[in-house]
Design a protein around this motif. Sequence first.
Motif, PDB file in Angstrom:
ATOM      1  N   CYS A 246       0.839  -1.205   0.000  1.00  0.00           N
ATOM      2  CA  CYS A 246       0.000   0.000   0.000  1.00  0.00           C
ATOM      3  C   CYS A 246       0.874   1.256   0.000  1.00  0.00           C
ATOM      4  O   CYS A 246       0.588   2.221  -0.717  1.00  0.00           O
ATOM      5  CB  CYS A 246      -0.919   0.008   1.215  1.00  0.00           C
ATOM      6  N   GLY A 247       1.934   1.232   0.818  1.00  0.00           N
ATOM      7  CA  GLY A 247       2.823   2.378   0.881  1.00  0.00           C
ATOM      8  C   GLY A 247       3.532   2.641  -0.441  1.00  0.00           C
ATOM      9  O   GLY A 247       3.662   3.796  -0.865  1.00  0.00           O
ATOM     10  N   CYS A 248       3.973   1.580  -1.101  1.00  0.00           N
ATOM     11  CA  CYS A 248       4.638   1.745  -2.396  1.00  0.00           C
ATOM     12  C   CYS A 248       3.671   2.271  -3.451  1.00  0.00           C
ATOM     13  O   CYS A 248       4.047   3.095  -4.301  1.00  0.00           O
ATOM     14  CB  CYS A 248       5.233   0.414  -2.859  1.00  0.00           C
ATOM     15  N   ASN A 249       2.423   1.813  -3.420  1.00  0.00           N
ATOM     16  CA  ASN A 249       1.440   2.308  -4.376  1.00  0.00           C
ATOM     17  C   ASN A 249       1.174   3.791  -4.159  1.00  0.00           C
ATOM     18  O   ASN A 249       1.055   4.567  -5.113  1.00  0.00           O
ATOM     19  CB  ASN A 249       0.148   1.504  -4.247  1.00  0.00           C
ATOM     20  N   ALA A 250       1.079   4.194  -2.874  1.00  0.00           N
ATOM     21  CA  ALA A 250       0.887   5.608  -2.560  1.00  0.00           C
ATOM     22  C   ALA A 250       2.112   6.426  -2.962  1.00  0.00           C
ATOM     23  O   ALA A 250       1.992   7.524  -3.518  1.00  0.00           O
ATOM     24  CB  ALA A 250       0.595   5.776  -1.069  1.00  0.00           C
ATOM     25  N   ALA A 251       3.311   5.893  -2.690  1.00  0.00           N
ATOM     26  CA  ALA A 251       4.540   6.593  -3.043  1.00  0.00           C
ATOM     27  C   ALA A 251       4.668   6.762  -4.553  1.00  0.00           C
ATOM     28  O   ALA A 251       5.142   7.799  -5.037  1.00  0.00           O
ATOM     29  CB  ALA A 251       5.749   5.839  -2.495  1.00  0.00           C
ATOM     30  N   SER A 252       4.217   5.755  -5.308  1.00  0.00           N
ATOM     31  CA  SER A 252       4.249   5.850  -6.759  1.00  0.00           C
ATOM     32  C   SER A 252       3.390   7.007  -7.245  1.00  0.00           C
ATOM     33  O   SER A 252       3.806   7.799  -8.106  1.00  0.00           O
ATOM     34  CB  SER A 252       3.764   4.536  -7.381  1.00  0.00           C
ATOM     35  N   SER A 253       2.190   7.130  -6.688  1.00  0.00           N
ATOM     36  CA  SER A 253       1.294   8.221  -7.077  1.00  0.00           C
ATOM     37  C   SER A 253       1.874   9.572  -6.684  1.00  0.00           C
ATOM     38  O   SER A 253       1.790  10.540  -7.450  1.00  0.00           O
ATOM     39  CB  SER A 253      -0.084   8.027  -6.422  1.00  0.00           C
ATOM     40  N   LEU A 254       2.465   9.650  -5.487  1.00  0.00           N
ATOM     41  CA  LEU A 254       3.045  10.914  -5.029  1.00  0.00           C
ATOM     42  C   LEU A 254       4.195  11.351  -5.934  1.00  0.00           C
ATOM     43  O   LEU A 254       4.281  12.534  -6.328  1.00  0.00           O
ATOM     44  CB  LEU A 254       3.539  10.763  -3.588  1.00  0.00           C
ATOM     45  N   CYS A 255       5.081  10.428  -6.285  1.00  0.00           N
ATOM     46  CA  CYS A 255       6.209  10.769  -7.151  1.00  0.00           C
ATOM     47  C   CYS A 255       5.722  11.221  -8.530  1.00  0.00           C
ATOM     48  O   CYS A 255       6.269  12.168  -9.113  1.00  0.00           O
ATOM     49  CB  CYS A 255       7.142   9.566  -7.299  1.00  0.00           C
ATOM     50  N   PHE A 280       8.365   2.175  -7.700  1.00  0.00           N
ATOM     51  CA  PHE A 280       7.454   1.934  -6.578  1.00  0.00           C
ATOM     52  C   PHE A 280       6.229   1.146  -7.036  1.00  0.00           C
ATOM     53  O   PHE A 280       5.742   0.256  -6.325  1.00  0.00           O
ATOM     54  CB  PHE A 280       7.018   3.263  -5.951  1.00  0.00           C
ATOM     55  N   GLU A 281       5.717   1.474  -8.218  1.00  0.00           N
ATOM     56  CA  GLU A 281       4.563   0.749  -8.749  1.00  0.00           C
ATOM     57  C   GLU A 281       4.918  -0.709  -9.005  1.00  0.00           C
ATOM     58  O   GLU A 281       4.136  -1.621  -8.700  1.00  0.00           O
ATOM     59  CB  GLU A 281       4.088   1.422 -10.030  1.00  0.00           C
ATOM     60  N   ALA A 282       6.096  -0.944  -9.568  1.00  0.00           N
ATOM     61  CA  ALA A 282       6.540  -2.318  -9.819  1.00  0.00           C
ATOM     62  C   ALA A 282       6.726  -3.082  -8.518  1.00  0.00           C
ATOM     63  O   ALA A 282       6.373  -4.266  -8.415  1.00  0.00           O
ATOM     64  CB  ALA A 282       7.844  -2.305 -10.618  1.00  0.00           C
ATOM     65  N   LEU A 283       7.262  -2.416  -7.494  1.00  0.00           N
ATOM     66  CA  LEU A 283       7.457  -3.067  -6.200  1.00  0.00           C
ATOM     67  C   LEU A 283       6.119  -3.416  -5.554  1.00  0.00           C
ATOM     68  O   LEU A 283       5.952  -4.500  -4.979  1.00  0.00           O
ATOM     69  CB  LEU A 283       8.266  -2.147  -5.278  1.00  0.00           C
ATOM     70  N   SER A 284       5.149  -2.519  -5.671  1.00  0.00           N
ATOM     71  CA  SER A 284       3.813  -2.804  -5.137  1.00  0.00           C
ATOM     72  C   SER A 284       3.184  -3.985  -5.862  1.00  0.00           C
ATOM     73  O   SER A 284       2.597  -4.878  -5.238  1.00  0.00           O
ATOM     74  CB  SER A 284       2.925  -1.564  -5.281  1.00  0.00           C
ATOM     75  N   ASP A 285       3.315  -4.024  -7.199  1.00  0.00           N
ATOM     76  CA  ASP A 285       2.775  -5.144  -7.976  1.00  0.00           C
ATOM     77  C   ASP A 285       3.399  -6.467  -7.557  1.00  0.00           C
ATOM     78  O   ASP A 285       2.706  -7.484  -7.424  1.00  0.00           O
ATOM     79  CB  ASP A 285       3.028  -4.916  -9.463  1.00  0.00           C
ATOM     80  N   SER A 286       4.721  -6.485  -7.373  1.00  0.00           N
ATOM     81  CA  SER A 286       5.394  -7.728  -7.007  1.00  0.00           C
ATOM     82  C   SER A 286       4.962  -8.200  -5.623  1.00  0.00           C
ATOM     83  O   SER A 286       4.800  -9.412  -5.396  1.00  0.00           O
ATOM     84  CB  SER A 286       6.909  -7.543  -7.056  1.00  0.00           C
ATOM     85  N   MET A 287       4.744  -7.266  -4.685  1.00  0.00           N
ATOM     86  CA  MET A 287       4.294  -7.652  -3.340  1.00  0.00           C
ATOM     87  C   MET A 287       2.877  -8.212  -3.368  1.00  0.00           C
ATOM     88  O   MET A 287       2.576  -9.202  -2.683  1.00  0.00           O
ATOM     89  CB  MET A 287       4.358  -6.439  -2.407  1.00  0.00           C
ATOM     90  N   VAL A 288       2.000  -7.595  -4.155  1.00  0.00           N
ATOM     91  CA  VAL A 288       0.632  -8.114  -4.272  1.00  0.00           C
ATOM     92  C   VAL A 288       0.665  -9.520  -4.868  1.00  0.00           C
ATOM     93  O   VAL A 288      -0.039 -10.431  -4.391  1.00  0.00           O
ATOM     94  CB  VAL A 288      -0.230  -7.178  -5.139  1.00  0.00           C
ATOM     95  N   ALA A 289       1.468  -9.722  -5.906  1.00  0.00           N
ATOM     96  CA  ALA A 289       1.572 -11.051  -6.515  1.00  0.00           C
ATOM     97  C   ALA A 289       2.099 -12.075  -5.519  1.00  0.00           C
ATOM     98  O   ALA A 289       1.590 -13.203  -5.438  1.00  0.00           O
ATOM     99  CB  ALA A 289       2.471 -10.985  -7.749  1.00  0.00           C
ATOM    100  N   LEU A 290       3.109 -11.706  -4.731  1.00  0.00           N
ATOM    101  CA  LEU A 290       3.675 -12.623  -3.739  1.00  0.00           C
ATOM    102  C   LEU A 290       2.645 -13.009  -2.692  1.00  0.00           C
ATOM    103  O   LEU A 290       2.523 -14.188  -2.324  1.00  0.00           O
ATOM    104  CB  LEU A 290       4.888 -11.971  -3.066  1.00  0.00           C
ATOM    105  N   ILE A 291       1.897 -12.026  -2.196  1.00  0.00           N
ATOM    106  CA  ILE A 291       0.894 -12.312  -1.165  1.00  0.00           C
ATOM    107  C   ILE A 291      -0.212 -13.205  -1.720  1.00  0.00           C
ATOM    108  O   ILE A 291      -0.637 -14.180  -1.075  1.00  0.00           O
ATOM    109  CB  ILE A 291       0.309 -11.002  -0.616  1.00  0.00           C
TER     110      ILE A 291
END
Length: 487
Positions: A246-255, A280-291
Amino acid sequence: MMASSHSFNRSIMMMMMMMLLVASIIIPHSEAKVSSGKVHLSGAQTESTLVKFAVGASSTGKIDVLLTSYGMYENELELKMHIYADEEWPAVKRSTLCSQKVRYAQTSLPIVFDYKGMMPDTRPGKKKTDRAEIYTSRIQTEIENPPSGRLAQGKERKDRSRYFYFLIDDCSLERYNHDDKAPDITFDATVLNGTDHLPADEAGIGFLLVLTLAFSGALALLLLFKLVRTIGGEVHVAILIVIAACGCNAASSLCELIHRSVFAANGVGSYSMDALSSHFEALSDSMVALILLSIGGGWTLPSDVKGDGFQSESGVNKLMKGVRNPAGSLIDFITSRGVSGTGTGGFVALSLIVVHAGLAQWGRTFDDDFDTYHALEHPPGRALMFLRVLLGLVFITGVGMIRSSGRCPPSLMSFLTKFGLVGLSYFASLPGVSLFCKTLPYYQRHQALHWGAAIVQACSLASLTWLFIGNADASAYHRLSRVGKDA
C-alpha cells in the motif's frame, strides 16, 4: 511466520532505507527528461519520428524544434518536417515509400541549415577535444485541432483530443544513393497543448493519482491501526508486506504527481520522480503477486488444513513444491540466514521482485514523458501482461491444491472458491484491460489503461487489507488463519 509488534517500527525503517538505497543505485541521476534524440536518414530509413503529442479539442498545438547537423547536409531540397494527424497515421505506417507517406501529411515544412562554425562534437563516444562543423535549423509552427480539410472518406473531422506525429524525412534518399552525404542530426523539441506543457491524453490522470494516493494511504493506516492494537502480542509478517505494498502504491502516485507538477511548469518534468514512480509501482505489484500466490498456496493456514495437495497428480505436486508459498519461503530463508526456508520458493520470490523491477527499468528506455510501466504499446508492458497470465496459472493451481488436499473444511472451500476467482481476476486484469482498450478509439486508450490498472490495483489492495483486518466472524479464512493471532 510471526513477528513481534514492538519490532515493527524498526522493520519499516529498514524497508524504507533499503528501497531508497536500491533507488539511488538503479536510477540514473538526471535533473530532467527532455524530448530529444538522434536521427540519421538513409535510403533504408528515409524518415524518423521526432515526437508524438496529444492536443486537446478546440485547441492549438505549438512545436519548437532545434535541429543540429554534424556536418553539411548537401542536398536539402527534399529535407522536410511533416506533421500527421492520428486519423492518417495507420495509412502512413502501412505505406512503404516515403513519397507515399508524405501525401497524408497535414503540414510540410522545409528544413534549411545555417552554418555555425567548427564547434565541440558532443555526440556520444566522441572525445572532449573532438570538433565538427555544426549546422542548425529551427522550426516553429502551430497545429490547429481539429485540422482543416476532410477525411479521405469525405467525412468531417470530429472536434476531439487528437495525436499529432512530427517526422523529418528526405524522400530523395530512396531514389538516389547519397547515404554517405547524410550526416548525423540531433533534435530538441518542445511541444505545447495550447499554453499547457501537459499533453491532452494526460487529462484526468492527475485526479486519478490523487485518488490512488488517498486510497492507498487510508488502507495503510487501517493496517497500521491493527498493528497498534496488537502491541505486546504477535503479528504475522504478511501484514507488513501488505502495508509496504500500500505504501509503495501511494509513493508511486506521489512521485508521479510531483513529476507532473514540474512538467506542467517547464515541459521537462523530473526524470528521477518519474522513474521512482515506475519502480514503486513495480514493487507494489510484485508484493501483491507474492501475497496472492502465498495465501492461495496456504500461507497463514494451519498445516493440518493445507495437506499435501493433489492426491492423484504427483507431477503437479513436484512442480509446485516450494512455489506455493514464495513470500513465506523468502522470509524464512532471510530470517534464518539461509539455515531454513524453501530454496525454490525464495528464488521465485526474489525473481518476481527482480523481474518487476527490470520491466520498470526497461520502460525507462522509451522516450515517453510519463511512466510507461503499464504502456502496452511498448515491449515491457506486453511482457508484464504475459507475466500476469503465467502467475495467474500458478495461483489457481495453488488454490486447487488446498481445495483437493482432503483436509479442507467445507466452509473454507467456499471461501477459497471466491478468493480464487478474485485472485485470478487480478492476474487476468491487465490482459483484460488491454483487450478492452483495443476496442476503444486510439486517443482514448492511454487514459483508459491508466484508470483500469489503478482500479485493479486498488481492488487487490482493498481485498488483502480485508483479509488481515477482519475478525474471526468475517469468513472461514479468518476463523482458521494465524494472521494477527497471539503465539
